[in-house]
Design an enzyme around this catalytic site. Structure first.
Site, PDB file in Angstrom:
ATOM      1  N   CYS A 174      -2.216   2.787   8.958  1.00  0.00           N
ATOM      2  CA  CYS A 174      -3.237   1.841   8.498  1.00  0.00           C
ATOM      3  C   CYS A 174      -4.461   1.863   9.411  1.00  0.00           C
ATOM      4  CB  CYS A 174      -2.688   0.426   8.483  1.00  0.00           C
ATOM      5  SG  CYS A 174      -1.279   0.203   7.424  1.00  0.00           S
ATOM      6  N   HIS A 207       0.867  -1.181   0.000  1.00  0.00           N
ATOM      7  CA  HIS A 207       0.000   0.000   0.000  1.00  0.00           C
ATOM      8  C   HIS A 207       0.908   1.237   0.000  1.00  0.00           C
ATOM      9  CE1 HIS A 207      -3.781  -1.909   2.067  1.00  0.00           C
ATOM     10  NE2 HIS A 207      -4.089  -1.616   0.818  1.00  0.00           N
TER      11      HIS A 207
HETATM   12  N1  ARG Z   1      -4.063  -7.138   6.518  1.00  0.00           N
HETATM   13  C1  ARG Z   1      -4.420  -5.915   5.861  1.00  0.00           C
HETATM   14  C2  ARG Z   1      -4.366  -6.109   4.358  1.00  0.00           C
HETATM   15  O1  ARG Z   1      -3.470  -6.756   3.902  1.00  0.00           O
HETATM   16  C3  ARG Z   1      -3.515  -4.798   6.273  1.00  0.00           C
HETATM   17  C4  ARG Z   1      -3.947  -3.473   5.765  1.00  0.00           C
HETATM   18  C5  ARG Z   1      -3.004  -2.381   6.143  1.00  0.00           C
HETATM   19  N2  ARG Z   1      -3.531  -1.133   5.809  1.00  0.00           N
HETATM   20  C6  ARG Z   1      -2.871  -0.133   5.239  1.00  0.00           C
HETATM   21  N3  ARG Z   1      -3.471   0.999   5.102  1.00  0.00           N
HETATM   22  N4  ARG Z   1      -1.679  -0.292   4.719  1.00  0.00           N
HETATM   23  O2  ARG Z   1      -5.205  -5.633   3.633  1.00  0.00           O
END
Ligand code: ARG
Length: 273
Positions: free
Chosen positions: A264, A170
């Site tokens: 996150c 991300h």
């Molecule tokens: N386990 C989640 C996923 O893989 C983690 C999300 C993390 N969020 C972020 N904004 N980077 O989607």
């Protein structure tokens, strides 16, 4: 170095009441390892307490059973100037989260723009208030068509940046906005072309290294003065302090097991100016 002046923010978070690692959709997740949900909750409570102590407004979304990743509230939408561009998750395991966010935004009076393209909200979108630019990641989660859709919904130019290292799946794991004009990022997470774009647009950016990024040092939230970040990211905290910011470390080690940290867990709510 100019003095940093904090600006009050409004955030949306979701208590990790049902947090677990039941599937693996990023390289940080190990579905065979046990997660300490109580520990995740207590770390999250410290995060919320820290944000409130800094003077920010924190709203919360009700956690839903069966949605163990819902704590990562950043992924549920992206707001700029009172308009909320909704999310559409890449993986089926998280898709039902979008409706919970949509319901909250509609019930609290935001102008909601429903998405048709895959995008993971503020996980892959960042707003730089000075130039009024949206930075957007693609390569793992958000579809570049979602960038065009966001530009239309939010009436802001969107700069597409290609992510090339799956540990930084991300945008918010590789880049953070520190104040109206300043960003920090880890160049190695981006394609060569995107690195050049970032250098051109932000010649004064704070450059993080791989160790900073792996410690989730870029997965931080700034109020223009205080930068709340994972306590494991000591090197990043030093770099921020050298630039005149005040790092505020918070231990989110349990939530890192889902592949996320401070940013996150936080969706910033940007009301109409
Ligand atoms: N386990 C989640 C996923 O893989 C983690 C999300 C993390 N969020 C972020 N904004 N980077 O989607």
């Amino acid at each position: 170095m100019t003095a940093k002046i904090a600006r009050k923010r409004h955030y949306l978070l979701c208590r990790p009441h049902h947090f677990a690692v039941e599937y693996a959709i990023n390289p940080w997740m190990d579905a065979s390892a046990d997660v300490d949900t109580a520990r995740a909750v207590s770390q999250w409570e410290t995060l919320v307490g820290t944000l409130r102590r800094l003077g920010h407004t924190v709203d919360t979304l009700d956690p839903e059973p069966g949605l163990p990743d819902m704590v990562y509230a950043a992924n549920g939408a992206f707001s700029v100037d009172g308009v909320v561009y909704g999310a559409r998750f890449r993986y089926p395991q998280r898709q039902a989260e979008a409706a919970a966010h949509e319901k909250w935004y509609r019930a609290t009076g935001w102008r909601f723009a429903p998405p048709t393209e895959t995008n993971e909200g503020e996980g892959d979108f960042a707003y730089v208030p000075g130039p009024g630019l949206v930075l957007a990641g693609y390569g793992y989660r958000t579809d570049p068509r979602g960038h065009a859709e966001a530009a239309e919904a939010l009436s802001r130019p969107v700069i597409s940046l290609k992510l090339v290292d799956d540990r930084f799946y991300h945008l918010d794991t590789a880049l953070t906005v520190l104040d109206d004009e300043t960003i920090a990022y880890y160049p190695g997470a981006f394609s060569t072309g995107s690195q050049t774009i970032l250098r051109r647009l932000f010649p004064g950016a704070l450059l993080a290294d791989e160790a900073d990024a792996v410690a989730f040092g870029l997965n931080s939230v700034s109020d223009d003065h205080h930068v709340v970040l994972n306590s494991e990211a000591a090197g990043m905290a030093e770099k921020l302090a050298a630039r005149g910011y005040t790092p505020v470390p918070v231990d989110l080690s349990e939530l890192k097991r889902g592949g996320g940290s401070v940013k996150c867990c936080i969706a910033e709510l940007r009301a109409a100016a």
